[in-house]
Design a protein around this motif. Sequence first.
Motif, PDB file in Angstrom:
ATOM      1  N   MET A 174       0.852  -1.168   0.000  1.00 61.88           N
ATOM      2  CA  MET A 174       0.000   0.000   0.000  1.00 61.88           C
ATOM      3  C   MET A 174       0.909   1.247   0.000  1.00 61.88           C
ATOM      4  SD  MET A 174      -2.672   1.167   3.042  1.00 61.88           S
ATOM      5  CE  MET A 174      -2.234  -0.236   3.988  1.00 61.88           C
ATOM      6  N   ARG A 175       0.751   2.081  -1.000  1.00 69.33           N
ATOM      7  CA  ARG A 175       1.564   3.289  -1.132  1.00 69.33           C
ATOM      8  C   ARG A 175       0.730   4.504  -0.757  1.00 69.33           C
ATOM      9  NH1 ARG A 175       6.273   3.468  -3.663  1.00 69.33           N
ATOM     10  NH2 ARG A 175       5.817   5.426  -4.712  1.00 69.33           N
ATOM     11  N   ASP A 176       1.440   5.562  -0.367  1.00 65.77           N
ATOM     12  CA  ASP A 176       0.749   6.803  -0.033  1.00 65.77           C
ATOM     13  C   ASP A 176       1.500   7.986  -0.639  1.00 65.77           C
ATOM     14  OD1 ASP A 176       2.981   7.195   1.598  1.00 65.77           O
ATOM     15  OD2 ASP A 176       1.890   7.021   3.470  1.00 65.77           O
ATOM     16  N   ALA A 177       1.038   9.189  -0.342  1.00 67.47           N
ATOM     17  CA  ALA A 177       1.646  10.400  -0.904  1.00 67.47           C
ATOM     18  C   ALA A 177       3.111  10.545  -0.500  1.00 67.47           C
ATOM     19  CB  ALA A 177       0.849  11.628  -0.468  1.00 67.47           C
ATOM     20  N   VAL A 178       3.456  10.128   0.705  1.00 62.61           N
ATOM     21  CA  VAL A 178       4.844  10.242   1.161  1.00 62.61           C
ATOM     22  C   VAL A 178       5.749   9.340   0.313  1.00 62.61           C
ATOM     23  CG1 VAL A 178       6.421   9.906   3.114  1.00 62.61           C
ATOM     24  CG2 VAL A 178       4.170  10.956   3.485  1.00 62.61           C
ATOM     25  N   ASP A 179       5.256   8.180  -0.062  1.00 55.96           N
ATOM     26  CA  ASP A 179       6.049   7.320  -0.955  1.00 55.96           C
ATOM     27  C   ASP A 179       6.325   8.027  -2.279  1.00 55.96           C
ATOM     28  OD1 ASP A 179       6.253   5.025   0.729  1.00 55.96           O
ATOM     29  OD2 ASP A 179       4.184   4.496   0.210  1.00 55.96           O
ATOM     30  N   GLY A 180       5.326   8.724  -2.807  1.00 61.80           N
ATOM     31  CA  GLY A 180       5.518   9.460  -4.055  1.00 61.80           C
ATOM     32  C   GLY A 180       6.560  10.552  -3.921  1.00 61.80           C
ATOM     33  N   SER A 240       8.995  10.564  -1.729  1.00 64.69           N
ATOM     34  CA  SER A 240      10.273   9.865  -1.565  1.00 64.69           C
ATOM     35  C   SER A 240      10.832   9.430  -2.926  1.00 64.69           C
ATOM     36  CB  SER A 240      10.073   8.651  -0.657  1.00 64.69           C
ATOM     37  OG  SER A 240      11.293   7.978  -0.445  1.00 64.69           O
ATOM     38  N   ASP A 241       9.943   8.939  -3.793  1.00 59.97           N
ATOM     39  CA  ASP A 241      10.374   8.548  -5.143  1.00 59.97           C
ATOM     40  C   ASP A 241      10.934   9.749  -5.900  1.00 59.97           C
ATOM     41  OD1 ASP A 241       9.457   6.008  -4.578  1.00 59.97           O
ATOM     42  OD2 ASP A 241       7.613   6.206  -5.780  1.00 59.97           O
ATOM     43  N   GLN A 242      10.293  10.899  -5.758  1.00 58.01           N
ATOM     44  CA  GLN A 242      10.777  12.111  -6.431  1.00 58.01           C
ATOM     45  C   GLN A 242      12.170  12.482  -5.930  1.00 58.01           C
ATOM     46  OE1 GLN A 242       7.535  14.736  -5.469  1.00 58.01           O
ATOM     47  NE2 GLN A 242       6.509  14.375  -7.439  1.00 58.01           N
ATOM     48  N   TRP A 243      12.389  12.388  -4.615  1.00 53.24           N
ATOM     49  CA  TRP A 243      13.711  12.687  -4.066  1.00 53.24           C
ATOM     50  C   TRP A 243      14.753  11.699  -4.566  1.00 53.24           C
ATOM     51  CZ3 TRP A 243      15.138  17.144  -2.809  1.00 53.24           C
ATOM     52  CH2 TRP A 243      14.293  18.030  -2.138  1.00 53.24           C
ATOM     53  N   ALA A 244      14.374  10.447  -4.693  1.00 56.48           N
ATOM     54  CA  ALA A 244      15.316   9.430  -5.175  1.00 56.48           C
ATOM     55  C   ALA A 244      15.780   9.744  -6.594  1.00 56.48           C
ATOM     56  CB  ALA A 244      14.666   8.049  -5.119  1.00 56.48           C
ATOM     57  N   ARG A 245      14.882  10.310  -7.387  1.00 54.99           N
ATOM     58  CA  ARG A 245      15.268  10.697  -8.748  1.00 54.99           C
ATOM     59  C   ARG A 245      16.090  11.988  -8.745  1.00 54.99           C
ATOM     60  NH1 ARG A 245      10.048   8.966  -9.513  1.00 54.99           N
ATOM     61  NH2 ARG A 245       9.181  11.072  -9.581  1.00 54.99           N
ATOM     62  N   ALA A 246      15.676  12.943  -7.904  1.00 55.99           N
ATOM     63  CA  ALA A 246      16.332  14.257  -7.900  1.00 55.99           C
ATOM     64  C   ALA A 246      17.710  14.216  -7.243  1.00 55.99           C
ATOM     65  CB  ALA A 246      15.446  15.280  -7.198  1.00 55.99           C
ATOM     66  N   LEU A 247      17.805  13.546  -6.117  1.00 55.60           N
ATOM     67  CA  LEU A 247      19.066  13.454  -5.361  1.00 55.60           C
ATOM     68  C   LEU A 247      19.231  12.025  -4.857  1.00 55.60           C
ATOM     69  CD1 LEU A 247      18.755  16.739  -3.243  1.00 55.60           C
ATOM     70  CD2 LEU A 247      20.225  16.371  -5.236  1.00 55.60           C
ATOM     71  N   PRO A 248      19.709  11.128  -5.703  1.00 51.45           N
ATOM     72  CA  PRO A 248      19.780   9.709  -5.347  1.00 51.45           C
ATOM     73  C   PRO A 248      20.598   9.400  -4.094  1.00 51.45           C
ATOM     74  CG  PRO A 248      20.313  10.048  -7.672  1.00 51.45           C
ATOM     75  CD  PRO A 248      20.184  11.403  -7.052  1.00 51.45           C
ATOM     76  N   LEU A 250      20.624  11.176  -1.329  1.00 53.80           N
ATOM     77  CA  LEU A 250      19.971  11.736  -0.137  1.00 53.80           C
ATOM     78  C   LEU A 250      19.136  10.662   0.557  1.00 53.80           C
ATOM     79  CD1 LEU A 250      19.272  14.260   1.602  1.00 53.80           C
ATOM     80  CD2 LEU A 250      17.342  14.633   0.030  1.00 53.80           C
ATOM     81  N   ASP A 251      19.438  10.390   1.835  1.00 51.67           N
ATOM     82  CA  ASP A 251      18.662   9.424   2.622  1.00 51.67           C
ATOM     83  C   ASP A 251      17.455  10.148   3.221  1.00 51.67           C
ATOM     84  OD1 ASP A 251      17.592   7.493   4.276  1.00 51.67           O
ATOM     85  OD2 ASP A 251      19.292   7.482   5.674  1.00 51.67           O
ATOM     86  N   VAL A 252      16.287   9.909   2.666  1.00 51.14           N
ATOM     87  CA  VAL A 252      15.078  10.611   3.104  1.00 51.14           C
ATOM     88  C   VAL A 252      14.260   9.786   4.096  1.00 51.14           C
ATOM     89  CG1 VAL A 252      14.929  12.023   1.006  1.00 51.14           C
ATOM     90  CG2 VAL A 252      13.756   9.801   1.099  1.00 51.14           C
ATOM     91  N   THR A 253      14.865   8.783   4.699  1.00 51.56           N
ATOM     92  CA  THR A 253      14.157   7.938   5.658  1.00 51.56           C
ATOM     93  C   THR A 253      13.434   8.747   6.739  1.00 51.56           C
ATOM     94  OG1 THR A 253      15.743   6.171   5.240  1.00 51.56           O
ATOM     95  CG2 THR A 253      14.400   5.978   7.232  1.00 51.56           C
ATOM     96  N   PRO A 254      14.058   9.797   7.324  1.00 51.53           N
ATOM     97  CA  PRO A 254      13.316  10.576   8.329  1.00 51.53           C
ATOM     98  C   PRO A 254      12.029  11.206   7.769  1.00 51.53           C
ATOM     99  CG  PRO A 254      15.652  11.084   8.442  1.00 51.53           C
ATOM    100  CD  PRO A 254      15.456  10.241   7.213  1.00 51.53           C
ATOM    101  N   MET A 255      12.053  11.551   6.482  1.00 53.20           N
ATOM    102  CA  MET A 255      10.850  12.128   5.875  1.00 53.20           C
ATOM    103  C   MET A 255       9.683  11.147   5.883  1.00 53.20           C
ATOM    104  SD  MET A 255      12.127  14.163   2.532  1.00 53.20           S
ATOM    105  CE  MET A 255      13.248  15.544   2.591  1.00 53.20           C
ATOM    106  N   HIS A 256       9.980   9.860   5.878  1.00 53.90           N
ATOM    107  CA  HIS A 256       8.915   8.858   5.898  1.00 53.90           C
ATOM    108  C   HIS A 256       8.109   8.973   7.192  1.00 53.90           C
ATOM    109  CE1 HIS A 256      11.416   6.112   3.017  1.00 53.90           C
ATOM    110  NE2 HIS A 256      11.061   7.250   2.462  1.00 53.90           N
ATOM    111  N   VAL A 257       8.787   9.209   8.289  1.00 55.22           N
ATOM    112  CA  VAL A 257       8.106   9.339   9.578  1.00 55.22           C
ATOM    113  C   VAL A 257       7.529  10.740   9.746  1.00 55.22           C
ATOM    114  CG1 VAL A 257       8.401   9.283  12.084  1.00 55.22           C
ATOM    115  CG2 VAL A 257       9.556   7.580  10.646  1.00 55.22           C
ATOM    116  N   GLY A 284       6.971  13.159   7.603  1.00 59.99           N
ATOM    117  CA  GLY A 284       5.957  13.479   6.608  1.00 59.99           C
ATOM    118  C   GLY A 284       4.626  12.829   6.924  1.00 59.99           C
ATOM    119  N   ARG A 285       4.668  11.574   7.330  1.00 54.23           N
ATOM    120  CA  ARG A 285       3.411  10.883   7.668  1.00 54.23           C
ATOM    121  C   ARG A 285       2.793  11.433   8.949  1.00 54.23           C
ATOM    122  NH1 ARG A 285       6.350   6.546   5.081  1.00 54.23           N
ATOM    123  NH2 ARG A 285       5.171   5.981   3.213  1.00 54.23           N
TER     124      ARG A 285
END
Length: 163
Positions: A1-7, A9-17, A19-26, A28-29
């Motif tokens: 199940m995906r949500d807006a935060v996953d989207g 995170s995917d954008q960040w992975a493309r923009a700055l591969p 960059l560890d955005v793990t804190p944003m997962h928590v 942001g949610r």
Amino acid sequence: MRDAVDGISDQWARALPDLDVTPMHVVGRLSRASRLLERGIKDHLAARDLEPWEFDSLLTLLRSNPEHTMCMKDVTAAMLVSPATLTNRMDRLVERGLVTRSQAPGNRRMVLVTLTDEGARLATEIVYSHVANERRMLDALDPAEQELLAGLLRKLLHSLGDG
């Protein structure tokens, strides 16, 4: 199940591969959940002709003591608002017949705020419907998950100095 935060995170992975955005997962949610929960609470209260600050004021007095009375100074501290803001709010609740103000016996400088019978009735009624609304909003989590989440959030809040 995906949500807006996953989207995001995917954008960040493309923009700055790198960059560890793990804190944003928590964070942001938590942020998104907070906004959605607040909206659900505000809508619930609005359907009952109450603003969130009115709800907070009434429930602060309801749970304070059996007389449902507090001095303005204590209400100000409990609600984390300025004395001027509280005075304005109490004026509005007095106009609605939900609270009264009086001078404390033996101390003319101390102002007491008390729920009227109507205020106590409304506060009691609304707290039950409020808890039912919160329960409905958390239905996606079973009781064990809710308890686990509450414990993790308590730990986080303590680490951030809220405790």
